[in-house]
Design an enzyme around this catalytic site. Structure first.
Site, short mmCIF file in Angstrom:
data_model
loop_
_atom_site.label_atom_id
_atom_site.label_comp_id
_atom_site.label_asym_id
_atom_site.label_seq_id
_atom_site.Cartn_x
_atom_site.Cartn_y
_atom_site.Cartn_z
N ASN A 98 0.88 -1.18 0.00
CA ASN A 98 0.00 0.00 0.00
C ASN A 98 0.91 1.22 0.00
O ASN A 98 1.49 1.56 1.03
CB ASN A 98 -0.90 -0.02 1.24
CG ASN A 98 -1.77 1.22 1.32
OD1 ASN A 98 -1.90 1.97 0.34
ND2 ASN A 98 -2.37 1.46 2.48
N TRP A 99 1.04 1.84 -1.16
CA TRP A 99 1.95 2.99 -1.28
C TRP A 99 1.36 4.24 -0.63
O TRP A 99 2.07 5.22 -0.45
CB TRP A 99 2.27 3.27 -2.75
CG TRP A 99 3.05 2.19 -3.44
CD1 TRP A 99 3.47 0.99 -2.91
CD2 TRP A 99 3.53 2.21 -4.79
NE1 TRP A 99 4.17 0.27 -3.85
CE2 TRP A 99 4.22 0.99 -5.02
CE3 TRP A 99 3.42 3.12 -5.85
CZ2 TRP A 99 4.81 0.68 -6.25
CZ3 TRP A 99 4.02 2.81 -7.07
CH2 TRP A 99 4.71 1.61 -7.26
N LYS A 100 0.08 4.23 -0.33
CA LYS A 100 -0.60 5.41 0.22
C LYS A 100 -0.34 6.62 -0.67
O LYS A 100 -0.23 6.47 -1.89
CB LYS A 100 -0.18 5.67 1.66
CG LYS A 100 -0.23 4.43 2.52
CD LYS A 100 -0.11 4.73 3.99
CE LYS A 100 0.02 3.44 4.76
NZ LYS A 100 -0.22 3.56 6.17
N HIS A 142 -9.66 0.94 4.28
CA HIS A 142 -8.43 1.15 5.03
C HIS A 142 -8.73 2.08 6.21
O HIS A 142 -9.55 3.00 6.09
CB HIS A 142 -7.35 1.76 4.12
CG HIS A 142 -6.00 1.74 4.76
ND1 HIS A 142 -5.61 2.68 5.68
CD2 HIS A 142 -4.96 0.87 4.63
CE1 HIS A 142 -4.38 2.38 6.10
NE2 HIS A 142 -3.96 1.29 5.47
N GLU A 186 -7.23 4.51 7.40
CA GLU A 186 -7.04 5.95 7.11
C GLU A 186 -8.24 6.51 6.36
O GLU A 186 -8.63 7.67 6.56
CB GLU A 186 -5.73 6.14 6.32
CG GLU A 186 -4.53 5.89 7.23
CD GLU A 186 -3.29 5.37 6.51
OE1 GLU A 186 -3.21 5.48 5.27
OE2 GLU A 186 -2.41 4.84 7.21
N GLU A 212 -5.98 -5.27 9.96
CA GLU A 212 -4.93 -4.28 10.27
C GLU A 212 -5.27 -3.57 11.58
O GLU A 212 -6.05 -2.60 11.58
CB GLU A 212 -4.85 -3.24 9.16
CG GLU A 212 -4.54 -3.81 7.80
CD GLU A 212 -3.90 -2.75 6.90
OE1 GLU A 212 -2.78 -2.98 6.45
OE2 GLU A 212 -4.51 -1.69 6.69
N GLY A 222 1.95 1.83 10.71
CA GLY A 222 2.90 2.94 10.61
C GLY A 222 3.52 3.33 11.94
O GLY A 222 4.14 4.38 12.05
N SER A 230 2.95 -2.62 10.26
CA SER A 230 4.40 -2.66 10.47
C SER A 230 5.04 -4.00 10.09
O SER A 230 5.97 -4.46 10.77
CB SER A 230 4.74 -2.26 11.91
OG SER A 230 4.29 -0.93 12.16
N GLY A 273 2.58 -1.31 4.28
CA GLY A 273 2.69 0.10 3.94
C GLY A 273 4.15 0.49 3.72
O GLY A 273 4.72 0.30 2.65
N GLY A 274 4.77 1.04 4.77
CA GLY A 274 6.12 1.60 4.66
C GLY A 274 7.13 0.71 3.96
O GLY A 274 7.89 1.16 3.09
C1 PEP Z 1 -0.94 -0.05 5.73
O1 PEP Z 1 -0.81 1.03 5.22
O2 PEP Z 1 -1.91 -0.74 5.42
C2 PEP Z 1 0.07 -0.52 6.69
C3 PEP Z 1 -0.09 -1.67 7.27
O3 PEP Z 1 1.16 0.32 6.91
P1 PEP Z 1 2.54 -0.06 7.64
O4 PEP Z 1 3.00 -1.38 7.03
O5 PEP Z 1 3.46 1.07 7.33
O6 PEP Z 1 2.24 -0.21 9.09
#
Ligand code: PEP
Length: 249
Positions: A10-12, A94, A96, A166, A172, A212, A233-234
Site C-alpha cells: 500500500n503505497w498510500k 483502510h 485511514e 490491520e 505505521g 508494520s 505500507g512503509g
Molecule cells: C498499511 O498502510 O496498510 C500498513 C499496514 O502500513 P505499515 O506497514 O506502514 O504499518
C-alpha cells in the site's frame, strides 16, 4: 479465488509518478514464486503509467473508489473507470479512509457492491483502534465491521474478496501485533466466516495481516496457520524490502 499467499503493498500518498514507475520496474525484476500473488496499491494518478508497463507478476490495485459509476462527485474516481483501464484490485475500508474521510461500514458496503459489480477484486480492511485492544473487545469490534460491511455478500461474491486485518495501533507505528495476536484474530475472522458462509468458503478466504510488516518479522507472521500474507505500507516503498517480504513465504 481459492486461498492464496498474497504480498500486497500500500503505497498510500507516496512517490511521484516517475518514482512509482521506477519502483514498479524494480519490483518487476524480482522473481515471484508461483504460489505468491503480489499486488501494489498505488495512487490513482500512477495507475495509467503503471498499466502501460504492467508485468504479469505484479498486479495493480487502486486504494479507494466511489460507490457510483458516474455522476456529480467532484474529485472522485469510479469503479467502472478503474475496471475499464484494466485495474485488478481495489483496497476498501483502510483505517485511514475510515478515520480521515469518514467512511463507515454502510458506505463501505456500497463501495464493495459497486466494485464487485465492475468485476474488481477487493481487499477489504478491518481492524481495531488501541483503546478497543486495551479493553479486550477487539473480536466483537472486528466482527461488527465485517457483519455490517461485508456479510451482505453472497458466498459467490465473497470469492472476489480478500480480507486484510490491520490493527490500527500497529499501522505505521513500528509496533507489530505479535504473530500470536495476528493468528488469534485471523482464526476469529475465519470462524465467523464459517458460521455465516460455511467451512469451504471460510477456508478459501485469504486473510492478510497489516501493521508494520517488515522483512525481519514477515516470515514468522506469515508462518501462522490462518495468516495468508500481508498488506504492507512503509516497507512496500523500497523494492529490496518488499522483495524480501515476498521471499518470506
Ligand atoms: C498499511 O498502510 O496498510 C500498513 C499496514 O502500513 P505499515 O506497514 O506502514 O504499518
Amino acid at each position: 479465488m481459492a486461498r492464496q499467499n498474497i504480498a500486497a503493498g500500500n503505497w498510500k500518498m507516496n512517490t511521484t509518478v516517475s518514482e512509482g514507475k521506477d519502483l514498479y520496474k524494480a519490483l518487476s525484476n524480482h522473481s515471484v514464486p508461483e504460489d505468491v500473488t503480489v499486488i501494489v496499491g498505488v495512487p490513482f494518478l500512477h495507475i495509467g503509467t503503471l498499466l502501460s508497463i504492467k508485468h504479469a507478476s505484479i498486479k495493480i490495485a487502486a486504494q479507494n473508489c466511489h460507490f457510483k459509476n458516474s455522476g456529480a462527485y467532484t474529485g472522485e474516481t469510479s469503479p467502472s473507470m478503474l475496471a475499464d483501464i484494466g485495474v485488478d484490485y481495489v483496497i476498501l475500508g483502510h483505517s485511514e479512509r475510515r478515520e480521515y474521510f469518514h467512511e463507515d461500514n454502510a458506505m463501505l458496503a456500497q463501495k464493495l457492491d459497486a466494485a464487485l459489480e465492475n468485476k474488481l477484486k477487493v481487499i477489504f480492511c478491518c481492524g481495531e483502534p488501541l483503546e478497543i485492544r486495551k479493553q479486550g473487545t477487539q473480536n466483537a469490534y472486528v466482527s461488527k465491521q465485517l457483519e455490517e460491511g461485508l456479510f451482505h455478500l453472497t458466498a459467490d461474491q465473497l470469492k472476489d474478496v480478500v480480507i486484510a486485518y490491520e490493527p490500527i495501533w500497529a499501522i505505521g507505528t513500528g509496533e507489530t501485533a505479535s504473530p500470536e495476536q495476528a493468528q488469534d484474530m485471523h482464526a476469529h475472522i475465519r470462524s465467523i466466516l464459517t458460521n455465516k458462509y460455511g467451512n469451504d468458503a471460510a477456508q478459501d478466504m485469504s486473510i492478510l495481516y497489516g501493521g508494520s510488516v517488515k522483512p525481519g518479522n514477515a516470515k514468522e507472521i506469515f508462518g501462522k496457520e490462518d495468516v495468508d500474507g500481508g498488506l504492507v505500507g512503509g516497507a512496500s516503498l523500497k523494492a529490496d524490502s518488499f522483495g524480501a517480504i515476498i521471499d518470506s513465504f
